[in-house]
Design an enzyme around this catalytic site. Structure first.
Site, PDB file in Angstrom:
ATOM      1  N   ARG A  71       0.846  -1.200   0.000  1.00 38.37           N
ATOM      2  CA  ARG A  71       0.000   0.000   0.000  1.00 38.37           C
ATOM      3  C   ARG A  71       0.874   1.240   0.000  1.00 38.37           C
ATOM      4  O   ARG A  71       1.537   1.541   0.995  1.00 38.37           O
ATOM      5  CB  ARG A  71      -0.937   0.014   1.202  1.00 38.37           C
ATOM      6  CG  ARG A  71      -1.767   1.311   1.284  1.00 38.37           C
ATOM      7  CD  ARG A  71      -2.987   1.208   2.172  1.00 38.37           C
ATOM      8  NE  ARG A  71      -2.686   1.061   3.577  1.00 38.37           N
ATOM      9  CZ  ARG A  71      -3.587   1.186   4.563  1.00 38.37           C
ATOM     10  NH1 ARG A  71      -4.858   1.455   4.259  1.00 38.37           N
ATOM     11  NH2 ARG A  71      -3.247   1.021   5.815  1.00 38.37           N
ATOM     12  N   ASP A 110      -3.835   2.833  14.267  1.00 38.97           N
ATOM     13  CA  ASP A 110      -3.025   3.402  13.200  1.00 38.97           C
ATOM     14  C   ASP A 110      -3.564   4.789  12.890  1.00 38.97           C
ATOM     15  O   ASP A 110      -4.384   5.327  13.639  1.00 38.97           O
ATOM     16  CB  ASP A 110      -2.984   2.491  11.976  1.00 38.97           C
ATOM     17  CG  ASP A 110      -4.337   2.339  11.293  1.00 38.97           C
ATOM     18  OD1 ASP A 110      -5.308   3.030  11.679  1.00 38.97           O
ATOM     19  OD2 ASP A 110      -4.431   1.528  10.352  1.00 38.97           O
TER      20      ASP A 110
END
Length: 531
Positions: free
Chosen positions: A161, A445
């Site tokens: 990603r 996160d």
């Protein structure tokens, strides 16, 4: 327009000479020169759309793309090497964590240069050293305790990603003076060093694409893929990408995003945490969009359920993977009751996703891989996926996707304190080079931290009422923040507290949670403080 590396401090020899080679930098230069202007135009268009929402606008399906939604097209079929995606684990590109994730028993591992990563220059560049070694099967790590880490016999399939279009990379500069896209660095280095290697090993370069808000942003990615394939001598369709539907605007353009990436599409993912953040951000000035405690905004509430159902419906109508969201719970290896609660919650979540028709799901910790796997095994059996499952004809409307007002739950002092504690701690970890951190048995996160700080902002802005009748004011929040900071300092000790850059952390946290305006992402001002 020759690129200049502004610093090599902290980089090892391989990072400096192999990853940032002259040929690799030339490839990055081509990406910047060809696609940088379009990226800037697309970001400017985002700003205009955001302003329209703040001025009273709304979201709906685009009339100009109705032919795409009504058409009978399909995306490219799954590749034989990665048709079974029932469980994917995610995490940063730290060397030891890469090995552990690849050995976790999950079908795939998404190496994350975005939300689970703090984009220090060392993290960004050394991460590609680790990916090269992972692809070649040579990656090892020796811990300070003398433990040896190496790949097992059947490692997970690698996915990567890159950062979203909105994030710059300040460690590369060009003669035109324009900022370089973090996405170009992350994708460019992976493509240059990894794509051919992966093909030679019988796989291919798989990606996850984050934070998109419009199908024209997907078109830009598709054009980047086409160029990269031509420049690197790779077959058409080499790059295959799953798009995270993690912004509210993108939920209204799922078909269009798949269409733009047709030959390079590998489906859509329900990026649940950023999606909640996007709901708050898009309509932050409207009281009917005020959400309750973060823990009450589950996938079963009306607007989240509609989003998940529409994603599965859309993907399977187009022959694409529908991937479920992140299980952020972390099992405990010291508290049996907490461990069982986490296991039970993950099991219920994954059984729900499999039942809805998702083809796979995400987890953040190796210990819950077997739980998620069992949930999908129970539905899929020996089949690699359920893309061919009969498509629902349910009509999911714009009103269904925007129905935040029907979300049950309360705003509590406990929820407010939790947001304050998590938001502050996460920023501290991020400034210290860690983009994913276990806090209160959850893997936090950037996405989950964004929910925490945006809820604080939203509750202050609208004078939300706590369950005990008090009004959420700036003064009340400041008082509770002081108390939470005292608890954190007492728990971690003075040495760890000082090492966590508390003054800078507090300044960033107050800026993104307390200011009159609403910073689009907490990572933008925080990035200014990273090496």
């Amino acid at each position: 327009m020759t690129p200049t590396v502004t610093t090599t401090e902290g980089l090892d020899e391989r990072s400096r000479t192999e990853i940032l080679s002259a040929d690799a930098l030339a490839f990055l230069e081509e990406l910047h020169g060809r696609f940088g202007p379009r990226r800037r135009e697309l970001l400017a268009a985002r700003t205009e759309r955001h302003a329209a929402l703040q001025a009273g606008g709304t979201l709906d399906f685009l009339p100009e793309t109705k032919e795409i939604r009504d058409g009978a097209w399909q995306v490219a079929p799954p590749r034989a090497d990665y048709a079974d995606r029932r469980v994917e684990i995610t995490g940063p590109t730290d060397r030891k964590l890469v090995i552990n994730a690849l050995n976790s028993g999950a079908r795939g591992f998404m190496a994350d240069f975005e939300d689970a990563n703090s984009p220090t220059w060392v993290n960004q560049v050394s991460g590609h050293v680790n990916l090269v070694d992972a692809i070649e099967g040579t990656i090892t790590y020796e811990s300070s305790e003398g433990r040896h880490y190496a790949l097992g016999e059947r490692p997970a399939t690698l996915l990567v990603r890159p950062r979203g279009w909105h994030l710059d990379e300040k460690h590369l500069s060009f003669g035109d003076g324009e900022p370089f896209a973090g996405a170009f660095l992350d994708f460019g280095l992976f493509a240059f060093h990894g794509a051919r290697r992966l093909l030679d090993h019988g796989s291919g370069p798989y990606l996850y694409l984050p934070k998109m808000e419009h199908h024209l942003e997907a078109r830009l990615w598709n054009d980047v893929f086409v160029f990269a394939q031509e420049a690197l001598g790779l077959p058409v369709g080499t790059f295959r990408a799953t798009v995270l539907i993690e912004t509210l605007p993108a939920a209204f353009q799922m078909e269009e995003i798949l269409y733009e990436l047709r030959d390079h599409s590998y489906g859509l993912n329900a990026g649940r945490w950023d999606y909640i953040f996007s709901m708050i951000k898009c309509f932050r000035d409207r009281p009917e969009f005020v959400l309750p405690d973060r823990n009450d905004v589950k996938m079963t509430v009306p607007f989240m359920s509609a989003y998940a159902r529409r994603l599965v419906q859309t993907c399977h109508a187009r022959g694409a993977f529908a991937m479920g969201g992140m299980a952020a719970l972390i099992p405990s290896r010291t508290d049996a009751e907490a461990n069982q609660r986490a296991i039970d919650a993950v099991r219920a979540d994954k059984e729900r996703e499999a039942g809805l028709g998702f083809d796979g799901t995400w987890v953040a910790h190796p210990d819950v891989v077997p739980v998620a796997m069992a949930a999908f095994d129970g539905t899929l059996g020996a089949a690699p996926n359920q893309i061919d499952r009969a498509v629902s004809v349910e009509q999911i409307t714009a009103g269904d996707l925007l129905d935040a007002a029907s979300t049950p739950g309360e705003i509590t002092e406990e929820g407010l304190r939790g947001n304050l504690s998590v938001g502050f701690q996460y920023i501290s970890f991020w400034l210290g080079g860690r983009g994913a951190a276990g806090i209160n048995n959850l893997m936090e996160d950037a996405a989950t931290a964004e929910i925490s700080r945006s809820q604080i902002w939203q509750w202050i802005r609208h004078g939300a009422q706590l369950a005990d009748g008090r009004t959420v004011t700036r003064d009340l929040v400041a008082q509770l923040l002081d108390e939470e900071l005292g608890k954190i300092r007492a728990e971690v000790g003075d040495a760890t507290w000082r090492a966590g850059r508390p003054e800078e952390t507090l300044a960033i946290f107050q800026r993104v949670a307390f200011s009159e305006d609403f910073p689009e992402f907490l990572t933008l001002p925080a990035y200014e403080l990273l090496d």
